[in-house]
Design a protein around this motif. Sequence first.
Motif, PDB file in Angstrom:
ATOM      1  N   ALA A 476      -8.045  -1.391   1.416  1.00  0.00           N
ATOM      2  CA  ALA A 476      -8.193  -1.620  -0.028  1.00  0.00           C
ATOM      3  C   ALA A 476      -8.140  -0.313  -0.805  1.00  0.00           C
ATOM      4  N   PRO A 477      -7.524  -0.336  -1.990  1.00  0.00           N
ATOM      5  CA  PRO A 477      -7.590   0.843  -2.859  1.00  0.00           C
ATOM      6  C   PRO A 477      -9.038   1.199  -3.151  1.00  0.00           C
ATOM      7  N   ALA A 478      -9.335   2.487  -3.241  1.00  0.00           N
ATOM      8  CA  ALA A 478     -10.695   2.941  -3.481  1.00  0.00           C
ATOM      9  C   ALA A 478     -11.282   2.272  -4.722  1.00  0.00           C
ATOM     10  N   GLY A 479     -12.509   1.806  -4.608  1.00  0.00           N
ATOM     11  CA  GLY A 479     -13.187   1.182  -5.739  1.00  0.00           C
ATOM     12  C   GLY A 479     -12.871  -0.274  -5.939  1.00  0.00           C
ATOM     13  N   THR A 480     -12.138  -0.893  -5.003  1.00  0.00           N
ATOM     14  CA  THR A 480     -11.811  -2.306  -5.121  1.00  0.00           C
ATOM     15  C   THR A 480     -12.126  -3.037  -3.823  1.00  0.00           C
ATOM     16  N   GLN A 481     -12.356  -4.325  -3.963  1.00  0.00           N
ATOM     17  CA  GLN A 481     -12.485  -5.217  -2.814  1.00  0.00           C
ATOM     18  C   GLN A 481     -11.286  -6.160  -2.830  1.00  0.00           C
ATOM     19  N   VAL A 482     -10.621  -6.321  -1.695  1.00  0.00           N
ATOM     20  CA  VAL A 482      -9.384  -7.100  -1.612  1.00  0.00           C
ATOM     21  C   VAL A 482      -9.543  -8.171  -0.533  1.00  0.00           C
ATOM     22  N   THR A 483      -9.237  -9.413  -0.897  1.00  0.00           N
ATOM     23  CA  THR A 483      -9.248 -10.511   0.074  1.00  0.00           C
ATOM     24  C   THR A 483      -7.895 -11.213   0.042  1.00  0.00           C
ATOM     25  N   VAL A 484      -7.476 -11.736   1.205  1.00  0.00           N
ATOM     26  CA  VAL A 484      -6.182 -12.389   1.351  1.00  0.00           C
ATOM     27  C   VAL A 484      -6.391 -13.812   1.840  1.00  0.00           C
ATOM     28  N   GLU A 485      -5.707 -14.759   1.205  1.00  0.00           N
ATOM     29  CA  GLU A 485      -5.841 -16.176   1.563  1.00  0.00           C
ATOM     30  C   GLU A 485      -4.469 -16.850   1.563  1.00  0.00           C
ATOM     31  N   PRO A 486      -3.994 -17.429   2.680  1.00  0.00           N
ATOM     32  CA  PRO A 486      -4.654 -17.382   3.986  1.00  0.00           C
ATOM     33  C   PRO A 486      -4.480 -16.018   4.632  1.00  0.00           C
ATOM     34  N   VAL A 502      -3.624 -12.849  -3.069  1.00  0.00           N
ATOM     35  CA  VAL A 502      -4.419 -11.641  -2.885  1.00  0.00           C
ATOM     36  C   VAL A 502      -5.347 -11.506  -4.090  1.00  0.00           C
ATOM     37  N   THR A 503      -6.654 -11.423  -3.826  1.00  0.00           N
ATOM     38  CA  THR A 503      -7.640 -11.316  -4.900  1.00  0.00           C
ATOM     39  C   THR A 503      -8.227  -9.908  -4.913  1.00  0.00           C
ATOM     40  N   PHE A 504      -8.222  -9.302  -6.104  1.00  0.00           N
ATOM     41  CA  PHE A 504      -8.749  -7.957  -6.298  1.00  0.00           C
ATOM     42  C   PHE A 504     -10.026  -8.037  -7.126  1.00  0.00           C
ATOM     43  N   CYS A 505     -11.056  -7.347  -6.673  1.00  0.00           N
ATOM     44  CA  CYS A 505     -12.317  -7.265  -7.412  1.00  0.00           C
ATOM     45  C   CYS A 505     -12.660  -5.797  -7.602  1.00  0.00           C
ATOM     46  N   SER A 506     -12.867  -5.377  -8.847  1.00  0.00           N
ATOM     47  CA  SER A 506     -13.187  -3.982  -9.129  1.00  0.00           C
ATOM     48  C   SER A 506     -14.654  -3.712  -8.838  1.00  0.00           C
ATOM     49  N   LEU A 507     -14.892  -2.671  -8.054  1.00  0.00           N
ATOM     50  CA  LEU A 507     -16.260  -2.265  -7.748  1.00  0.00           C
ATOM     51  C   LEU A 507     -16.715  -1.112  -8.634  1.00  0.00           C
ATOM     52  N   LEU A 508     -15.789  -0.533  -9.407  1.00  0.00           N
ATOM     53  CA  LEU A 508     -16.095   0.602 -10.259  1.00  0.00           C
ATOM     54  C   LEU A 508     -15.789   0.263 -11.708  1.00  0.00           C
ATOM     55  N   ARG A 509     -16.508   0.865 -12.612  1.00  0.00           N
ATOM     56  CA  ARG A 509     -16.213   0.715 -14.041  1.00  0.00           C
ATOM     57  C   ARG A 509     -15.745   2.061 -14.579  1.00  0.00           C
ATOM     58  N   ILE A 510     -14.684   2.565 -13.968  1.00  0.00           N
ATOM     59  CA  ILE A 510     -14.114   3.851 -14.369  1.00  0.00           C
ATOM     60  C   ILE A 510     -12.763   3.585 -15.002  1.00  0.00           C
ATOM     61  N   GLN A 511     -12.571   4.082 -16.188  1.00  0.00           N
ATOM     62  CA  GLN A 511     -11.363   3.753 -16.927  1.00  0.00           C
ATOM     63  C   GLN A 511     -10.199   4.676 -16.577  1.00  0.00           C
ATOM     64  N   GLY A 512      -9.030   4.052 -16.375  1.00  0.00           N
ATOM     65  CA  GLY A 512      -7.796   4.810 -16.288  1.00  0.00           C
ATOM     66  C   GLY A 512      -7.502   5.456 -14.959  1.00  0.00           C
ATOM     67  N   VAL A 528       4.572  -5.287   8.608  1.00  0.00           N
ATOM     68  CA  VAL A 528       5.095  -5.417   7.245  1.00  0.00           C
ATOM     69  C   VAL A 528       4.053  -4.813   6.305  1.00  0.00           C
ATOM     70  N   ARG A 529       4.381  -3.665   5.699  1.00  0.00           N
ATOM     71  CA  ARG A 529       3.414  -2.959   4.851  1.00  0.00           C
ATOM     72  C   ARG A 529       3.760  -3.132   3.384  1.00  0.00           C
ATOM     73  N   ILE A 530       2.768  -3.561   2.604  1.00  0.00           N
ATOM     74  CA  ILE A 530       2.945  -3.814   1.176  1.00  0.00           C
ATOM     75  C   ILE A 530       2.046  -2.844   0.410  1.00  0.00           C
ATOM     76  N   PRO A 531       2.607  -1.909  -0.362  1.00  0.00           N
ATOM     77  CA  PRO A 531       1.775  -0.983  -1.134  1.00  0.00           C
ATOM     78  C   PRO A 531       0.934  -1.728  -2.180  1.00  0.00           C
ATOM     79  N   LEU A 532      -0.316  -1.305  -2.326  1.00  0.00           N
ATOM     80  CA  LEU A 532      -1.222  -1.837  -3.340  1.00  0.00           C
ATOM     81  C   LEU A 532      -1.579  -0.701  -4.296  1.00  0.00           C
ATOM     82  N   ILE A 533      -1.336  -0.901  -5.589  1.00  0.00           N
ATOM     83  CA  ILE A 533      -1.622   0.109  -6.607  1.00  0.00           C
ATOM     84  C   ILE A 533      -2.474  -0.548  -7.686  1.00  0.00           C
ATOM     85  N   VAL A 534      -3.660  -0.003  -7.920  1.00  0.00           N
ATOM     86  CA  VAL A 534      -4.598  -0.626  -8.848  1.00  0.00           C
ATOM     87  C   VAL A 534      -5.151   0.427  -9.805  1.00  0.00           C
ATOM     88  N   ARG A 535      -5.175   0.083 -11.078  1.00  0.00           N
ATOM     89  CA  ARG A 535      -5.809   0.932 -12.091  1.00  0.00           C
ATOM     90  C   ARG A 535      -6.958   0.144 -12.698  1.00  0.00           C
TER      91      ARG A 535
END
Length: 545
Positions: A476-486, A502-512, A528-535
């Motif tokens: 998971a990208p730093a500061g996020t929780q990621v779950t995959v279903e199925p 794919v569900t993303f949950c932010s664990l940080l309240r840091i802007q930008g 099979v690798r899929i890049p994840l990019i989260v702001r």
Amino acid sequence: MGMSSYLPGDAGGHGTHTSSTATGGPVESASFMGLAQGLARGGAPSAWLAVYKVCWATGGCAEADLLAAFDDAIFDGVDVLSVSLGSPPPLATYVEDAVAIGSFYAVAKGISVICSAGNSGPYPQTITNTAPWVLTVAASTIDRAFPTIITLGNNQTIVGQALYTGKSVDTFHPIVYGEDIAAEDSDEDRARSCDSGSLNATSARGKVILCFGSRSQRSNIIARRTVLDVKGVGLIFAQFPTKDVTLSLDIPCIQVDFAIGTYLLTYMESSRNPVVNSISPTVLKPDIAAPGVNILASWSPAASPAIIDNEVRPLDFKIESGTSMSCPHISGVVALLKAAHPKWSPAAIKSALITTASIEDEYGQKTVAEGAPYKQADPFDYGGGHVDPDRAMYPGLVFDMGTSDYIRFLCALGYNNSAISLMTRTRTRCKKSANFLVNLNLPSITIPELKQNLTVSRTVTNVGPITSIYVARVLAPAGTQVTVEPSVLSFDSTRKEIKFKVTFCSLLRIQGRYSFGNLFWEDGFHVVRIPLIVRTVIDDFYAVT
């Protein structure tokens, strides 16, 4: 990288260089005046080559010519289009940009379009050719260097890099610092970087000049011209670390990093008797990286010849750098993929390249991005990673798309019906589609604004063994929780496509702040690798409380 002949009408050499990189036949003992000698060949040497001239040495590239070339190529039935050109920022909208429009028609006909990412990187917000239907290529370095020794008056030696094959390189010359010989009508800052007209001709004549690249003048080409204008005999140019070496045929131009430049300056003083892609932020660009620095390939003798030691020498091969050079590397690979998998769509081929790419160098270390700052590379530098042609041939799963998906993408960006209809030549009536931009079936997931929980979807198509079971693994990208279903995908003869969320949950309240991760689907053979990019951004509710 070799060709038996050059392209007629190629007065600049660029077209011969790029086309030979993609499809050139084998040439023994190819070199640039003895440098980088060996067997050279293009990526797909058995492919047929068609060239459509749209750029001119005297007047750039007209959009009308560019669109006409796309039309001609489509009519001629090409399989791959290699487009080593583009416009710098500010970027035109997709419905106004000639490359985006022409490539849309081509992709709709099943033609893969590969484009250069531009040469302003690795600085952010500098990428070009960002449409999701094209394959956008960044430039990576190769294991080729041109070490050049500088011998000081105290017999100490330091090493830089240079592309120079002339004579008279074993003679001592006085060395001066550009800042110390500023012209009367210039200033020390401009003279320090050897900006145009900044040096005193009397003080510079017959000397080697040391210059330091600056924020306003970081071009060693400009510095070399300045040194030539004042009859200097050589240039040592200090800049940020880079493997991109500039060709210099008239005087030695040696590139060093700032640390070596500072050491040299100290010696001299002590011995004076030294992208974010803003047009469509949910689309990751570039898509892929390929070799683009110090690339040896064919050159046009019709282009400007080399003049060395007052001798005119036409060039059959030349070393060039840029995303123009990396683009045809991918074009050659795509030609081979299309030959092996003729029924794959451009999106499937693009997916195969991205999900199998490498993010490590040849020593198993994380790749780094040159420039300012010198840092560990991330998807904004290389997209999916550095191309791995062998693995791309057998990707296991692909993320497929077609024309209707790209039209929905344009609708979701807010272009009106008439603009989209003109571009696509299809009567379009846009329908509202919530979250379609993040759900576009790309082989990457980019979330430019994660406030609260967000779920995105993707659909994968099995192109490997008919019966396959893939298991999800997430970094998971730093500061996020990621779950995959199925979290497990089971394919058989009746189930070749599967949708997952794919569900993303932010664990940080840091802007930008952007953070990066990966989603892997693994079946024991394929990865099979899929890049994840989260702001992450501050949600209004949390900001108030």
